[in-house]
Design a protein around this motif. Structure first.
Motif, PDB file in Angstrom:
ATOM      1  N   PRO A  53       0.802  -1.227   0.000  1.00 29.10           N
ATOM      2  CA  PRO A  53       0.000   0.000   0.000  1.00 29.10           C
ATOM      3  C   PRO A  53       0.834   1.276   0.000  1.00 29.10           C
ATOM      4  O   PRO A  53       0.348   2.330  -0.397  1.00 29.10           O
ATOM      5  CB  PRO A  53      -0.837  -0.117   1.273  1.00 29.10           C
ATOM      6  CG  PRO A  53      -0.181  -1.161   2.097  1.00 29.10           C
ATOM      7  CD  PRO A  53       0.498  -2.086   1.156  1.00 29.10           C
ATOM      8  N   LYS A  54       2.087   1.173   0.408  1.00 26.96           N
ATOM      9  CA  LYS A  54       2.958   2.348   0.385  1.00 26.96           C
ATOM     10  C   LYS A  54       4.380   1.876   0.101  1.00 26.96           C
ATOM     11  O   LYS A  54       4.998   1.201   0.922  1.00 26.96           O
ATOM     12  CB  LYS A  54       2.885   3.091   1.728  1.00 26.96           C
ATOM     13  CG  LYS A  54       3.411   4.502   1.695  1.00 26.96           C
ATOM     14  CD  LYS A  54       2.481   5.452   0.946  1.00 26.96           C
ATOM     15  CE  LYS A  54       2.891   6.905   1.191  1.00 26.96           C
ATOM     16  NZ  LYS A  54       2.063   7.839   0.419  1.00 26.96           N
ATOM     17  N   ASN A  62      -0.372   2.275  -3.387  1.00 27.73           N
ATOM     18  CA  ASN A  62      -1.041   1.310  -4.247  1.00 27.73           C
ATOM     19  C   ASN A  62      -2.356   0.893  -3.601  1.00 27.73           C
ATOM     20  O   ASN A  62      -2.366   0.378  -2.483  1.00 27.73           O
ATOM     21  CB  ASN A  62      -0.179   0.048  -4.427  1.00 27.73           C
ATOM     22  CG  ASN A  62       1.047   0.283  -5.283  1.00 27.73           C
ATOM     23  OD1 ASN A  62       0.986   0.985  -6.281  1.00 27.73           O
ATOM     24  ND2 ASN A  62       2.164  -0.304  -4.878  1.00 27.73           N
ATOM     25  N   GLY A  63      -3.448   1.108  -4.287  1.00 29.10           N
ATOM     26  CA  GLY A  63      -4.726   0.633  -3.811  1.00 29.10           C
ATOM     27  C   GLY A  63      -5.023  -0.757  -4.357  1.00 29.10           C
ATOM     28  O   GLY A  63      -4.314  -1.283  -5.224  1.00 29.10           O
ATOM     29  N   GLY A  64      -6.073  -1.361  -3.849  1.00 33.93           N
ATOM     30  CA  GLY A  64      -6.584  -2.621  -4.367  1.00 33.93           C
ATOM     31  C   GLY A  64      -8.091  -2.492  -4.433  1.00 33.93           C
ATOM     32  O   GLY A  64      -8.804  -3.135  -3.675  1.00 33.93           O
ATOM     33  N   HIS A  65      -8.569  -1.642  -5.312  1.00 31.46           N
ATOM     34  CA  HIS A  65      -9.976  -1.243  -5.315  1.00 31.46           C
ATOM     35  C   HIS A  65     -10.890  -2.419  -5.645  1.00 31.46           C
ATOM     36  O   HIS A  65     -10.558  -3.283  -6.450  1.00 31.46           O
ATOM     37  CB  HIS A  65     -10.203  -0.125  -6.338  1.00 31.46           C
ATOM     38  CG  HIS A  65      -9.355   1.079  -6.091  1.00 31.46           C
ATOM     39  ND1 HIS A  65      -9.150   2.055  -7.048  1.00 31.46           N
ATOM     40  CD2 HIS A  65      -8.642   1.469  -5.003  1.00 31.46           C
ATOM     41  CE1 HIS A  65      -8.367   3.001  -6.554  1.00 31.46           C
ATOM     42  NE2 HIS A  65      -8.037   2.654  -5.319  1.00 31.46           N
ATOM     43  N   ALA A 110      -7.781  -2.840   4.786  1.00 30.89           N
ATOM     44  CA  ALA A 110      -6.554  -2.031   4.856  1.00 30.89           C
ATOM     45  C   ALA A 110      -5.807  -2.487   6.109  1.00 30.89           C
ATOM     46  O   ALA A 110      -5.739  -1.772   7.104  1.00 30.89           O
ATOM     47  CB  ALA A 110      -6.886  -0.544   4.912  1.00 30.89           C
ATOM     48  N   SER A 115      -0.879   0.707   5.371  1.00 29.61           N
ATOM     49  CA  SER A 115      -2.122   1.104   4.712  1.00 29.61           C
ATOM     50  C   SER A 115      -2.511   2.528   5.079  1.00 29.61           C
ATOM     51  O   SER A 115      -3.092   3.253   4.259  1.00 29.61           O
ATOM     52  CB  SER A 115      -3.263   0.155   5.118  1.00 29.61           C
ATOM     53  OG  SER A 115      -3.011  -1.170   4.730  1.00 29.61           O
ATOM     54  N   ARG A 118      -0.942   5.430   3.267  1.00 32.93           N
ATOM     55  CA  ARG A 118      -1.616   5.693   1.991  1.00 32.93           C
ATOM     56  C   ARG A 118      -2.950   6.380   2.185  1.00 32.93           C
ATOM     57  O   ARG A 118      -3.328   7.263   1.398  1.00 32.93           O
ATOM     58  CB  ARG A 118      -1.843   4.370   1.248  1.00 32.93           C
ATOM     59  CG  ARG A 118      -2.808   4.480   0.076  1.00 32.93           C
ATOM     60  CD  ARG A 118      -3.143   3.136  -0.534  1.00 32.93           C
ATOM     61  NE  ARG A 118      -4.209   3.294  -1.530  1.00 32.93           N
ATOM     62  CZ  ARG A 118      -5.501   3.136  -1.283  1.00 32.93           C
ATOM     63  NH1 ARG A 118      -5.906   2.785  -0.064  1.00 32.93           N
ATOM     64  NH2 ARG A 118      -6.394   3.312  -2.235  1.00 32.93           N
ATOM     65  N   ALA A 125      -7.276   8.148  -2.243  1.00 36.62           N
ATOM     66  CA  ALA A 125      -7.367   6.905  -1.470  1.00 36.62           C
ATOM     67  C   ALA A 125      -8.729   6.730  -0.811  1.00 36.62           C
ATOM     68  O   ALA A 125      -9.029   5.649  -0.314  1.00 36.62           O
ATOM     69  CB  ALA A 125      -6.268   6.877  -0.404  1.00 36.62           C
ATOM     70  N   ASP A 162      -6.735  -1.950   0.072  1.00 35.80           N
ATOM     71  CA  ASP A 162      -5.482  -2.134  -0.665  1.00 35.80           C
ATOM     72  C   ASP A 162      -5.120  -3.607  -0.750  1.00 35.80           C
ATOM     73  O   ASP A 162      -5.825  -4.485  -0.236  1.00 35.80           O
ATOM     74  CB  ASP A 162      -4.354  -1.303  -0.041  1.00 35.80           C
ATOM     75  CG  ASP A 162      -4.073  -1.675   1.412  1.00 35.80           C
ATOM     76  OD1 ASP A 162      -3.813  -2.853   1.681  1.00 35.80           O
ATOM     77  OD2 ASP A 162      -4.102  -0.775   2.284  1.00 35.80           O
TER      78      ASP A 162
END
Length: 268
Positions: A53-54, A62-65, A110, A115, A118, A125, A162
């Motif tokens: 995530p960072k 970095n997200g994980g949508h 998260a 997390s 971010r 975010a 994320d």
């Protein structure tokens, strides 16, 4: 794997990939397959990939949508209704359930100390518990889809989670939260069309916009007090989630943001 989109993102070396919609378990399976495939092929070319995530303390995360839509008998309940942006009553209830339980859900979605490096305002975010049409600063971004394809494409995107998350636990938490909203007939607040961070504290209070947990400890407390999520996971698993998170909190106590990023860069 059905790849919908693949394109460069904001940071240097950062890429985004979106894959086709599936049922919840299939989506979790594919999320792992995508990551393992990218990691393996990159290694063949002498490259390393970070899903953290960072990655660096001064960079974007970095997200994980997660994109979700609710269907019945082949009909998308996120479209074709009388509600805001075409939501049906069930679609609105599902989205409202996600919004209401999002603070506790972050302990699953998260789950790393990184997390929350971010999850800060004005970094795309979704740091505020709000929803809005195509609003990339709201935790829940509603997507109607293009004209002529809305019945198929309408969905809600959770931006605050994320890739440190276990996708199976995250899917379970999302379903529990959304279905609780459906069962309760929950309704959404007014949508937000601006970056919530651009509003004053008073303006956010008047709009009913709450900041999401600013630390993993805050998220764990929200999770433990969320009866819907803890009941869905069961007593033993819910306690394990909280214990593991607090173990990571203790591990990184007093560590600088850059030190945290360095420690988790290749872990996720």
């Amino acid at each position: 794997m059905a790849v919908d989109q693949f394109h460069p993102e904001y940071a240097g070396g950062q890429l985004e990939i979106s894959v086709g919609a599936q049922d919840p378990v299939g989506a979790a399976d594919t999320a792992l397959l995508v990551r393992n495939t990218i990691t393996a092929i990159s290694a063949q070319h002498g490259l390393r990939v970070s899903f953290s995530p960072k990655v660096t303390a001064d960079g974007v995360g970095n997200g994980g949508h997660v994109h979700l839509s609710l269907w019945r008998d082949g009909e998308n309940l996120m479209s074709g209704g009388d509600g805001t942006f075409g939501l049906t009553a069930e679609g609105e209830g599902f989205t409202a359930g996600l919004l209401a339980h999002l603070p506790g859900l972050l302990a699953v979605g998260a789950p790393s100390v990184a997390s929350y490096l971010r999850l800060v305002p004005s970094h795309w975010a979704g740091a505020f518990a709000a929803w809005g049409l195509e609003n990339r600063e709201a935790a829940l971004r509603f997507v109607t889809g293009p004209d002529g394809n809305r019945q198929h494409a309408a969905n809600v995107e959770i931006k605050s989670v994320d890739l440190a998350a276990n996708p199976y636990l995250l899917m379970a938490g999302c379903l529990a939260a959304g279905l609780a909203g459906v069962r309760a007939g929950s309704r959404l607040p007014d949508p937000v069309g601006v970056d919530p961070a651009s509003l004053s504290d008073e303006g956010r209070r008047e709009a009913g916009i709450r900041p999401l947990p600013a630390s993993l400890e805050d998220a764990v407390r929200a999770f433990e007090s969320d009866e819907v999520l803890t009941a869905a996971f069961g007593e033993e698993l819910a306690a394990t989630v909280a214990d593991v998170r607090r173990g990571e909190i203790a591990l990184f106590e007093g560590v600088s943001p850059e030190g945290i990023c360095r420690a988790v860069r290749w872990r996720h």
